[in-house]
Design an enzyme around this catalytic site. Structure first.
Site, PDB file in Angstrom:
ATOM      1  N   THR A   1       1.059  -0.682   0.044  1.00  0.00           N
ATOM      2  CA  THR A   1      -0.167   0.626   0.148  1.00  0.00           C
ATOM      3  C   THR A   1       0.732   1.226   0.005  1.00  0.00           C
ATOM      4  OG1 THR A   1      -0.743   0.414   2.366  1.00  0.00           O
ATOM      5  CG2 THR A   1      -1.788  -1.273   1.380  1.00  0.00           C
ATOM      6  N   CYS A   2       0.327   2.267   0.089  1.00  0.00           N
ATOM      7  CA  CYS A   2       0.836   3.257  -0.296  1.00  0.00           C
ATOM      8  C   CYS A   2       1.938   3.808   1.514  1.00  0.00           C
ATOM      9  CB  CYS A   2       0.455   4.651   0.099  1.00  0.00           C
ATOM     10  SG  CYS A   2      -0.631   5.146   1.027  1.00  0.00           S
TER      11      CYS A   2
ATOM     12  N   PRO B   1     -10.565   2.076   7.899  1.00  0.00           N
ATOM     13  CA  PRO B   1     -11.244   0.753   7.660  1.00  0.00           C
ATOM     14  C   PRO B   1     -10.194   0.489   6.081  1.00  0.00           C
ATOM     15  CG  PRO B   1     -12.285   2.779   6.747  1.00  0.00           C
ATOM     16  CD  PRO B   1     -11.151   3.340   7.589  1.00  0.00           C
ATOM     17  N   GLN B   2     -10.035   1.351   5.028  1.00  0.00           N
ATOM     18  CA  GLN B   2      -9.098   0.968   3.585  1.00  0.00           C
ATOM     19  C   GLN B   2      -8.328  -0.606   4.324  1.00  0.00           C
ATOM     20  OE1 GLN B   2      -8.351   4.832   2.877  1.00  0.00           O
ATOM     21  NE2 GLN B   2      -8.810   4.269   1.012  1.00  0.00           N
TER      22      GLN B   2
ATOM     23  N   ALA C   1      -8.771   6.687  -9.855  1.00  0.00           N
ATOM     24  CA  ALA C   1     -10.319   6.090  -9.851  1.00  0.00           C
ATOM     25  C   ALA C   1     -10.185   5.018  -8.423  1.00  0.00           C
ATOM     26  CB  ALA C   1     -10.976   5.798 -11.170  1.00  0.00           C
ATOM     27  N   GLY C   2      -9.542   5.030  -7.858  1.00  0.00           N
ATOM     28  CA  GLY C   2      -9.518   3.967  -6.988  1.00  0.00           C
ATOM     29  C   GLY C   2     -10.262   3.890  -6.122  1.00  0.00           C
ATOM     30  N   GLU C   3     -10.091   3.031  -4.496  1.00  0.00           N
ATOM     31  CA  GLU C   3     -10.710   4.101  -3.579  1.00  0.00           C
ATOM     32  C   GLU C   3     -10.595   4.679  -2.779  1.00  0.00           C
ATOM     33  OE1 GLU C   3     -12.019   0.952   0.545  1.00  0.00           O
ATOM     34  OE2 GLU C   3     -10.341   0.402  -0.691  1.00  0.00           O
TER      35      GLU C   3
END
Length: 419
Positions: free
Chosen positions: A49-50, A113-114, A188-190
């Site tokens: 993830t980032c 929550p991601q 355009a992701g979460e």
């Protein structure tokens, strides 16, 4: 077998290091398959993830250096230069770490929550790549169950906080009224969807969504009465944006210093607020040197994140108790698996003894022996067969002063205490 986890996150490594260890979706399957072929590694999964990149493995050795050597080799890095940024866990610590990560207790924004969805994506990628087996697969499933229980049983997720929310909070500090601003969202992701949602809730005047795939941008923009463009159209629309928030999986910067300079001229140097949530970064760091540009990276959101931690501290303490219990439950299941072969062998032995005794009883019946006599012999014979070996072993244990085995036998067979 031993669980091993090695990783970096926002606490241990700056974004410049984290972006070098990122694993984009298009290379993840190949990387997983290569990792699973490393000596001693039986199962593998990668969470990227980032804010973190973590490697979860089930291995025949607890030597983390094998895993670190592969990571360094795969990313063309010197293991010695990488080591200071890494943390590692084994066995119980791996379970606890994964449960905490999935529950949002190890996130930049406490309780966000991601990360649970990202953990599920990591599981699915490993499953599709064929690098999950029974034990690591079960650990992931227990991780999801634990995270759900934490969210259900505590208030950890009651506030709407995330990296996206922190970015919008920062925008509110820069601009008095979001209702007078235009936001350009790249991706355009979460994360971008969540950002758009927060901006809309705070009354943003206009949203433009730019994405490599126009259809995805259009679908997302339609939810917020926004306008969709392709990435190639960015230069033409950049000057319209007061707020730019970017989060893509691009391996190369999308916005450079030159294009932003041109946009500023068109805007007559009206300030632009930018937040780069991507790892690797979407916006060249040199953009931040321009006058009238306020550029923030994901690391710069830390002060906002710190404010949110206080409100969730009590819920986090409750979550830690849940996690402790769930770690014990999973390890109990894992320990039970090590006894499974013994249970199966013991059952097979007992079934053989039963079948032998039954065949003899059937032969007696065919020879005309009365059923009641046959049943008595069957019960007597089967009882003797079943208790013979345990009785012999218990006797020998006592003769050898192995009273621990005698005590264990009484416990296993649920015998009453000796009076």
């Amino acid at each position: 077998m031993t669980f091993i986890a090695v990783g970096i996150n926002y606490n241990t490594a700056p974004v410049a290091i984290r972006e070098r260890l990122a694993f984009p979706t298009d290379i993840l399957a190949t990387a997983l398959q290569q990792l699973s072929q490393v000596q001693n590694i039986q199962e593998a999964a990668i969470l990227s993830t980032c804010n973190r990149t973590e490697f979860y493995c089930n291995a025949s050795s607890a030597d983390r250096n094998i895993l670190i050597a592969w990571i360094a080799s795969h990313k063309n890095l010197d293991p010695a230069s990488l080591a200071p940024y890494l943390y590692s866990h084994t066995d119980r610590s791996v379970c606890r770490h994964m449960f905490r990560v999935a529950s949002g207790l190890d996130s930049m924004i406490l309780g966000e929550p991601q990360i649970l969805g990202q953990m599920k994506t990591a599981y699915q990628a490993a499953y599709d790549a064929g690098t999950l087996g029974k034990q690591l697969g079960r650990l992931f499933q227990h991780t999801f169950t634990t995270a759900k229980k934490v969210r259900t049983d505590t208030a950890i997720g009651t506030s709407s906080v995330s990296v996206a929310f922190a970015a919008v909070q920062l925008a509110q500090q820069i601009f008095d009224k979001l209702s007078e601003q235009t936001a350009l969202l790249i991706g355009a992701g979460e994360t971008i969807e969540l950002t758009a949602r927060h901006l809309a809730q705070h009354g943003i005047k206009r949203i433009i969504i730019a994405n490599r795939t126009y259809d995805k941008a259009h679908t997302l923009a339609a939810q917020f009465n926004g306008y969709a463009i392709e990435l190639a159209e960015l230069p033409a629309h950049l000057a319209e944006a007061d707020i730019i928030i970017s989060s893509t999986a691009s391996q190369l910067p999308i916005l450079g210093k030159g294009s932003v300079e041109s946009a500023l001229k068109k805007r007559k140097h009206k300030p632009m607020f930018m937040v780069d949530l991507a790892v690797p970064r979407d916006i060249e760091s040199e953009v931040g040197t321009l006058d009238d540009v306020y550029l923030y990276t994901i690391d710069d959101l830390q002060h906002i994140i710190d404010q949110n931690k206080d409100s969730r501290r009590l819920a986090a303490e409750q979550a830690e108790d849940i996690i402790d219990t769930q770690v014990n439950d999973f390890l109990a299941w894992l320990n039970a698996q090590s006894a499974q072969a013994t249970i199966q062998d013991y059952r097979f032995q007992a079934e053989q003894q039963r079948d032998d005794a039954l065949q003899k009883a059937l032969s007696l019946l065919k020879n005309g022996i009365p059923p009641e006599v046959v049943l008595n012999r069957l019960a007597h014979s089967l009882t003797n067969k079943l208790i013979h070996t345990p009785s012999t072993q218990i006797r020998q244990a006592a003769e050898n002063e192995r009273y621990d085995l005698v005590a264990a036998a009484r416990d296993i067979f649920k015998l009453p205490p000796i009076q």
